[in-house]
Write a protein that holds these residues in place. Structure first.
Motif, PDB file in Angstrom:
ATOM      1  N   VAL A 145       0.868  -1.122  -0.051  1.00  0.00           N
ATOM      2  CA  VAL A 145       0.192  -0.093  -0.062  1.00  0.00           C
ATOM      3  C   VAL A 145       0.916   1.298  -0.068  1.00  0.00           C
ATOM      4  CG1 VAL A 145      -1.749   1.354   1.562  1.00  0.00           C
ATOM      5  CG2 VAL A 145      -1.948  -1.328   0.926  1.00  0.00           C
ATOM      6  N   THR A 146       2.091   1.115   0.770  1.00  0.00           N
ATOM      7  CA  THR A 146       2.850   2.413   0.664  1.00  0.00           C
ATOM      8  C   THR A 146       3.626   2.684  -0.266  1.00  0.00           C
ATOM      9  OG1 THR A 146       4.429   1.265   2.145  1.00  0.00           O
ATOM     10  CG2 THR A 146       2.722   2.439   3.253  1.00  0.00           C
ATOM     11  N   ALA A 147       4.383   1.548  -1.017  1.00  0.00           N
ATOM     12  CA  ALA A 147       5.296   1.655  -2.033  1.00  0.00           C
ATOM     13  C   ALA A 147       4.819   1.009  -3.422  1.00  0.00           C
ATOM     14  CB  ALA A 147       6.582   0.793  -1.682  1.00  0.00           C
ATOM     15  N   VAL A 148       4.388  -0.093  -3.641  1.00  0.00           N
ATOM     16  CA  VAL A 148       4.092  -0.900  -4.703  1.00  0.00           C
ATOM     17  C   VAL A 148       3.134  -0.172  -5.575  1.00  0.00           C
ATOM     18  CG1 VAL A 148       3.821  -2.811  -5.948  1.00  0.00           C
ATOM     19  CG2 VAL A 148       5.482  -2.980  -3.911  1.00  0.00           C
ATOM     20  N   LEU A 149       1.845  -0.187  -5.035  1.00  0.00           N
ATOM     21  CA  LEU A 149       0.651   0.578  -5.522  1.00  0.00           C
ATOM     22  C   LEU A 149       0.895   1.793  -5.949  1.00  0.00           C
ATOM     23  CD1 LEU A 149      -2.610  -1.271  -3.589  1.00  0.00           C
ATOM     24  CD2 LEU A 149      -1.109  -2.057  -5.551  1.00  0.00           C
ATOM     25  N   PRO A 150       1.449   2.845  -5.220  1.00  0.00           N
ATOM     26  CA  PRO A 150       1.771   4.297  -5.618  1.00  0.00           C
ATOM     27  C   PRO A 150       2.729   4.200  -6.919  1.00  0.00           C
ATOM     28  CG  PRO A 150       1.978   4.149  -3.028  1.00  0.00           C
ATOM     29  CD  PRO A 150       1.819   2.472  -3.816  1.00  0.00           C
ATOM     30  N   ILE A 153      -1.987   4.653  -7.319  1.00  0.00           N
ATOM     31  CA  ILE A 153      -2.877   4.296  -6.243  1.00  0.00           C
ATOM     32  C   ILE A 153      -2.277   4.664  -4.861  1.00  0.00           C
ATOM     33  CG2 ILE A 153      -4.532   2.843  -5.149  1.00  0.00           C
ATOM     34  CD1 ILE A 153      -4.844   1.364  -7.704  1.00  0.00           C
ATOM     35  N   ASP A 154      -2.645   5.747  -4.132  1.00  0.00           N
ATOM     36  CA  ASP A 154      -1.701   6.235  -3.020  1.00  0.00           C
ATOM     37  C   ASP A 154      -2.800   6.751  -1.898  1.00  0.00           C
ATOM     38  OD1 ASP A 154       0.349   7.027  -1.578  1.00  0.00           O
ATOM     39  OD2 ASP A 154       0.665   8.958  -2.806  1.00  0.00           O
ATOM     40  N   PRO A 155      -3.125   5.512  -1.211  1.00  0.00           N
ATOM     41  CA  PRO A 155      -4.283   5.877  -0.125  1.00  0.00           C
ATOM     42  C   PRO A 155      -3.654   6.734   0.805  1.00  0.00           C
ATOM     43  CG  PRO A 155      -3.853   3.564  -0.053  1.00  0.00           C
ATOM     44  CD  PRO A 155      -3.144   3.905  -1.212  1.00  0.00           C
ATOM     45  N   LEU A 156      -2.632   6.431   1.432  1.00  0.00           N
ATOM     46  CA  LEU A 156      -1.819   6.956   2.544  1.00  0.00           C
ATOM     47  C   LEU A 156      -1.053   8.356   2.101  1.00  0.00           C
ATOM     48  CD1 LEU A 156      -0.957   3.604   4.352  1.00  0.00           C
ATOM     49  CD2 LEU A 156      -2.961   5.198   4.555  1.00  0.00           C
ATOM     50  N   GLY A 157      -1.099   8.436   0.794  1.00  0.00           N
ATOM     51  CA  GLY A 157      -0.196   9.662   0.549  1.00  0.00           C
ATOM     52  C   GLY A 157       1.378   9.503   0.545  1.00  0.00           C
ATOM     53  N   THR A 158       1.697   8.140   0.972  1.00  0.00           N
ATOM     54  CA  THR A 158       3.326   7.998   1.201  1.00  0.00           C
ATOM     55  C   THR A 158       4.113   7.899  -0.173  1.00  0.00           C
ATOM     56  OG1 THR A 158       2.511   5.638   0.868  1.00  0.00           O
ATOM     57  CG2 THR A 158       2.967   6.390   3.213  1.00  0.00           C
ATOM     58  N   GLY A 159       3.301   7.573  -1.178  1.00  0.00           N
ATOM     59  CA  GLY A 159       3.828   7.415  -2.524  1.00  0.00           C
ATOM     60  C   GLY A 159       3.965   9.055  -3.020  1.00  0.00           C
ATOM     61  N   LYS A 160       3.398   9.780  -2.939  1.00  0.00           N
ATOM     62  CA  LYS A 160       3.596  11.343  -2.989  1.00  0.00           C
ATOM     63  C   LYS A 160       4.775  11.766  -2.323  1.00  0.00           C
ATOM     64  CE  LYS A 160       1.157  15.417  -4.249  1.00  0.00           C
ATOM     65  NZ  LYS A 160       0.399  16.507  -3.493  1.00  0.00           N
ATOM     66  N   ALA A 161       4.876  11.496  -1.067  1.00  0.00           N
ATOM     67  CA  ALA A 161       5.884  11.660   0.008  1.00  0.00           C
ATOM     68  C   ALA A 161       7.148  11.321  -0.511  1.00  0.00           C
ATOM     69  CB  ALA A 161       5.543  11.466   1.616  1.00  0.00           C
ATOM     70  N   LEU A 162       7.326  10.192  -0.882  1.00  0.00           N
ATOM     71  CA  LEU A 162       8.362   9.524  -1.321  1.00  0.00           C
ATOM     72  C   LEU A 162       8.858   9.502  -2.822  1.00  0.00           C
ATOM     73  CD1 LEU A 162       8.003   6.074   0.579  1.00  0.00           C
ATOM     74  CD2 LEU A 162       9.553   7.903   1.203  1.00  0.00           C
ATOM     75  N   GLY A 163       7.850  10.249  -3.407  1.00  0.00           N
ATOM     76  CA  GLY A 163       8.054  10.731  -5.030  1.00  0.00           C
ATOM     77  C   GLY A 163       7.943   9.486  -5.718  1.00  0.00           C
ATOM     78  N   LEU A 164       7.230   8.403  -5.458  1.00  0.00           N
ATOM     79  CA  LEU A 164       7.016   7.222  -5.908  1.00  0.00           C
ATOM     80  C   LEU A 164       5.770   7.065  -7.017  1.00  0.00           C
ATOM     81  CD1 LEU A 164       7.256   4.495  -3.136  1.00  0.00           C
ATOM     82  CD2 LEU A 164       8.684   4.949  -4.921  1.00  0.00           C
TER      83      LEU A 164
END
Lengths: 219, 240
Positions: free
Chosen positions: A23-28, A33-44
């Motif tokens: 959820v935090t890395a692969v899907l973003p 798909i970035d439900p927790l906003g971690t992908g945006k934060a990590l630039g993924l």
């Protein structure tokens, strides 16, 4: 042999850790798909939207203005208002080109029209499936301090894609301007392109081969 | 259990585990594209007329060496196999399984959904990891036949290989030679990868604390499987 409690615990932990990474890395990164906003934060999430090449994307405002400006002062001899920026004089008779292109799944190609700066193009393309594309151009003369392979992007959707696009295009520079298409679907796609414009020759890039084509109706 | 060397190797194991998970998470996107036959390879496959045995063998081997899902499963399968004879036996069963469905899938024109097949392949990793933890023995009271399991999962892995090859419009000329070459290449790639894994495992087995880390490693293997399943199931739903 490990105890039942230990095995159960390990299994639960594995599912939780796997789920968190998913959820935090692969899907973003894969699908945006970035439900927790971690992908945006990590630039993924960039990975999901972006592409192989990076190029300066020219904003719409940088192209010659075709904004319709009703004149405040000017009127013609009948007293009708003069409306500016609606007309761009062209140097020659326009040409017409139409082509049917078949793309196998995963296959990509380019068709670009060579036009002078300010040259106009009216086009439509339709495809039997949704395909990725990028409308872009390469000036004959690169701007100073740019590298080989420089190009400018005008409109793109390489990830989800479209199955048709229609537009009016004014060349921002003398050079080749047109599309990169990629069949992102699982099926063979038939692409129908029709255009008319003030171009003199056509550039095609397919199977890593660059060819010069003539418009189908050059008169 | 409180002496320093154990706690040291425990930290080493944990570190290795964390690194594995991070690498999986971060490299997965790049790998994912390497996993499918790449764009350049794709135009080769399509423009190819007639048989091109070495090229298709290379593609098959490349797919296997970069196909982390197949590799994770194989690591699980050979994890507790100490004798070369056993390794050969299990790997042969896996090879028979995936070759059958690879050939049947492409020749029989069976189009399986690649996301579903790849999700099952991910599940095979979870299954094998749970098996290695003695989960079945503990919770079911008996050990499900491991050879039959490898054969059955081998069949699914073969469908996965078939879907990769089917993504391209293959020329009818030399089709049989090319597909068989791809299959042979898969086996070569599998041998190369297995050799590397076996060397690593046998070195590791001589070290103290292997069994303790073995449990940990299989938990991580399960994490990898869970990620693969989630990745493919999501891919199926969003249709990419």
């Amino acid at each position: 042999m490990a105890s039942a409690a230990k095995i159960a615990m390990a299994t639960v932990v594995a599912f939780i850790v796997g789920g968190v990474v998913l959820v935090t890395a692969v899907l973003p990164a894969e699908y945006g798909i970035d439900p927790l906003g971690t992908g945006k934060a990590l630039g993924l999430t960039e990975l999901a939207n972006s592409t192989v090449k990076s190029a300066p994307v020219t904003a719409g405002g940088d192209t010659p203005a075709v904004t319709i400006v009703p004149a405040a002062d000017g009127v013609n001899e009948d007293g009708a208002p003069m409306v500016k920026h609606t007309f761009i004089s062209q140097p020659s008779r326009y040409k017409v080109d139409s082509r049917v292109i078949v793309l196998a799944p995963g296959e990509g190609m380019e068709i670009k029209y060579h036009m002078p700066k300010g040259g106009g193009l009216i086009y439509s393309w339709t495809a039997t499936e949704t395909i990725g594309y990028e409308l872009h151009g390469e000036p004959d003369k690169n701007p100073p301090n740019t590298r080989i392979g420089y190009y400018e992007s005008y409109d793109l959707d390489r990830k989800v894609g479209k199955n048709q696009s229609h537009g009016v295009f004014i060349a921002p520079s003398t050079g080749i301007h047109g599309w990169f298409w990629e069949n992102t679907s699982k099926k063979e796609v038939t692409l129908n392109l029709v255009s008319s414009g003030y171009y003199d020759w056509i550039f095609q890039n397919r199977h890593d081969m660059e060819t010069i084509l003539q418009p189908t109706d050059p008169k | 259990m409180s002496n320093q060397s154990v706690s040291k190797s425990r930290i080493a194991g944990l570190t290795a585990g964390v690194v594995l998970v991070i690498v999986l998470a971060l490299v997965a996107p790049q790998f994912a594209s390497a996993h499918n036959v790449s764009q350049r390879d794709a135009s080769f496959v399509e423009s190819n007329k007639g048989s091109a045995i070495p090229a298709f063998m290379y593609l098959g081997a490349k797919h296997m060496v970069t196909g982390y899902d197949h590799l994770l499963f194989l690591v699980g399968v050979i994890f507790f196999l100490y004798r070369l004879k056993d390794v050969i036996q299990y790997v042969s069963l896996f090879t028979i399984g995936h070759s059958l469905t690879l050939l049947a899938g492409v020749f029989g024109n069976i189009h399986a959904n690649s996301h579903i097949v790849d999700a099952i392949i991910g599940f095979s990793v979870v299954y094998k990891a749970f098996d290695n933890m003695d989960g079945f023995k503990r919770f079911l009271g008996f050990q499900p036949n491991t050879k039959i399991a490898v054969l059955i999962f081998g069949l699914f892995h073969g469908f996965g290989l078939a879907t990769k090859l089917q993504e391209f419009a293959l020329s009818k000329d030399g089709l049989i030679a090319n597909i068989v070459s791809f299959n042979v290449g898969v086996e070569i790639g599998q041998c190369l990868a297995l050799t590397a894994v076996l060397i690593g495992l046998s070195v590791w087995r001589t070290r103290p604390g292997f069994l303790h880390h073995a449990f940990m490693t299989n938990t991580l293997l399960m994490v990898g499987g869970v990620i693969l399943v989630g990745y493919q199931v999501t891919g199926y739903w969003v249709g990419q």
